[in-house]
Design an enzyme around this catalytic site. Structure first.
Site, PDB file in Angstrom:
ATOM      1  N   ASN A 242     -76.571  36.406   9.636  1.00  0.00           N
ATOM      2  CA  ASN A 242     -75.362  35.564   9.619  1.00  0.00           C
ATOM      3  C   ASN A 242     -75.234  34.890  10.984  1.00  0.00           C
ATOM      4  O   ASN A 242     -74.929  35.543  11.972  1.00  0.00           O
ATOM      5  CB  ASN A 242     -74.132  36.453   9.342  1.00  0.00           C
TER       6      ASN A 242
ATOM      7  N   SER B  91     -73.101  45.323  14.377  1.00  0.00           N
ATOM      8  CA  SER B  91     -73.893  45.584  15.590  1.00  0.00           C
ATOM      9  C   SER B  91     -75.276  46.173  15.311  1.00  0.00           C
ATOM     10  O   SER B  91     -75.755  47.025  16.058  1.00  0.00           O
ATOM     11  CB  SER B  91     -73.101  46.480  16.550  1.00  0.00           C
TER      12      SER B  91
ATOM     13  N   GLY C 262     -69.813  42.868  16.122  1.00  0.00           N
ATOM     14  CA  GLY C 262     -69.872  42.195  17.417  1.00  0.00           C
ATOM     15  C   GLY C 262     -69.408  43.033  18.593  1.00  0.00           C
ATOM     16  O   GLY C 262     -69.171  42.503  19.679  1.00  0.00           O
TER      17      GLY C 262
ATOM     18  N   LYS D 285     -73.003  32.835  11.918  1.00  0.00           N
ATOM     19  CA  LYS D 285     -71.600  32.485  12.227  1.00  0.00           C
ATOM     20  C   LYS D 285     -71.551  31.046  12.745  1.00  0.00           C
ATOM     21  O   LYS D 285     -72.378  30.230  12.331  1.00  0.00           O
ATOM     22  CB  LYS D 285     -71.014  33.464  13.248  1.00  0.00           C
TER      23      LYS D 285
ATOM     24  N   GLU E 212     -69.070  46.453   6.087  1.00  0.00           N
ATOM     25  CA  GLU E 212     -68.996  46.042   7.481  1.00  0.00           C
ATOM     26  C   GLU E 212     -67.687  46.541   8.108  1.00  0.00           C
ATOM     27  O   GLU E 212     -66.661  45.834   8.028  1.00  0.00           O
ATOM     28  CB  GLU E 212     -69.031  44.511   7.575  1.00  0.00           C
TER      29      GLU E 212
ATOM     30  N   HIS F 267     -65.968  37.667   4.415  1.00  0.00           N
ATOM     31  CA  HIS F 267     -66.286  38.211   5.746  1.00  0.00           C
ATOM     32  C   HIS F 267     -64.967  38.525   6.460  1.00  0.00           C
ATOM     33  O   HIS F 267     -63.987  37.798   6.318  1.00  0.00           O
ATOM     34  CB  HIS F 267     -67.117  37.197   6.547  1.00  0.00           C
TER      35      HIS F 267
ATOM     36  N   GLU G 176     -64.030  38.104   9.365  1.00  0.00           N
ATOM     37  CA  GLU G 176     -63.507  37.028  10.228  1.00  0.00           C
ATOM     38  C   GLU G 176     -62.716  36.025   9.405  1.00  0.00           C
ATOM     39  O   GLU G 176     -61.719  35.474   9.882  1.00  0.00           O
ATOM     40  CB  GLU G 176     -64.673  36.364  10.983  1.00  0.00           C
TER      41      GLU G 176
HETATM   42  C1  PEP Z   1     -71.605  39.963  11.029  1.00  0.00           C
HETATM   43  O1  PEP Z   1     -71.700  38.803  11.404  1.00  0.00           O
HETATM   44  O2  PEP Z   1     -71.188  40.199   9.910  1.00  0.00           O
HETATM   45  C2  PEP Z   1     -72.005  41.040  11.927  1.00  0.00           C
HETATM   46  C3  PEP Z   1     -72.190  42.227  11.429  1.00  0.00           C
HETATM   47  O3  PEP Z   1     -72.159  40.720  13.239  1.00  0.00           O
HETATM   48  P1  PEP Z   1     -72.843  41.642  14.389  1.00  0.00           P
HETATM   49  O4  PEP Z   1     -74.185  42.049  13.878  1.00  0.00           O
HETATM   50  O5  PEP Z   1     -72.930  40.733  15.573  1.00  0.00           O
HETATM   51  O6  PEP Z   1     -71.953  42.814  14.614  1.00  0.00           O
END
Ligand code: PEP
Length: 249
Positions: A8, A211, A171, A10, A165, A93, A95
């Site tokens: 992803n 992460s 992040g 983003k 997630e 997601h 976010e």
């Molecule tokens: C994500 O974008 O859904 C994500 C898990 O990001 P990261 O791997 O940076 O934590």
């Protein structure tokens, strides 16, 4: 065993950066048994079509409108991304849920629109730190699944990947422990079993995100119940992402 590796992007990278990325990823992962999917911003999808068609790398979008078409300035529909060769879309997601106030009702509508247009859905679910600390994580995820999957038929689950997630792990550099990941993924399977059937729970594709990087991906993917990973920050480095994609799990 085959795993699903999703990147992803983003709101990072420019469309012009996707050509070298895509060419490199396609070359480095040639012959990989895994399902490899990247989800760059909408503006990159025509570049993805040009440089990934015929490769082993699939691509998708990070969001869609819940509507098919109309007076909705700035929105992008499922059929538009499908027309650019996208086969996947990330829906729900955290976010988008947090910053754009997307509710489970809207997420559910988006899933239906995506499926009706022949797209595969990567549905994100995950609890906040506060919910986890209040020991409500399992109940929260079950409710998210109940609401998000309302009206989705069992035969459509083949086109749905659930991405667990935990919000506090996205992040932040803090991954959930393997024990926590496995326990939650088993809870997700059980809930889908309750909503649909034992077969549906068993065959459901569930990935972990939060992460994931070169130091921890092998351990996370070592358990059979974890079907793959959703990688944010670490997928921006094509060399690192390619290592995860071509691994023989
Ligand atoms: C994500 O974008 O859904 C994500 C898990 O990001 P990261 O791997 O940076 O934590």
């Amino acid at each position: 065993m085959k795993k699903i590796i999703i990147g992803n992007f983003k709101m990072n990278t420019k469309p012009s950066e996707l050509k070298p990325y895509a060419m490199s990823l396609a070359t480095k992962t040639k012959g990989s048994k895994n399902d490899i999917i990247i989800c760059p911003p909408y503006t990159h999808l025509s570049v993805a079509r040009e440089f990934l068609t015929g490769s082993g790398v699939a691509y998708g979008a990070q969001n869609i409108s819940d509507e098919e078409k109309g007076a909705l300035t700035g929105e992008i529909s499922a059929s538009m991304i499908k027309d650019l060769g996208a086969t996947y879309v990330i829906i729900g997601h955290s976010e988008r849920r947090a910053k754009f106030k997307e509710t489970d009702r809207l997420v559910n509508r988006k899933i239906k629109t995506a499926l009706a247009n022949g797209l595969k859905v990567i549905l994100c679910v995950g609890e906040s730190l506060q919910i986890r600390e209040n020991r409500q994580a399992y109940a929260f995820i079950k409710k998210e699944l109940d609401d998000d999957l309302k009206g989705i038929y069992e035969n459509e689950l083949d086109s749905v990947i659930i991405a667990y997630e935990p919000i506090w792990a996205i992040g932040t550099g803090k991954t959930a422990t393997n024990k926590d990941i496995i326990k939650m993924i088993e809870t997700i399977r059980k809930e889908v079993e309750y909503l649909y059937s034992e077969k549906a729970g068993k065959e459901l594709s569930v990935v972990y995100g939060g992460s994931v990087n070169l130091n921890n991906y092998k351990k996370i993917l070592s358990n059979e119940t974890v079907n793959g990973v959703l990688v944010g920050g670490a997928c921006l480095d094509v060399d690192a992402f390619a290592v995860m994609c071509r691994e023989n799990y």
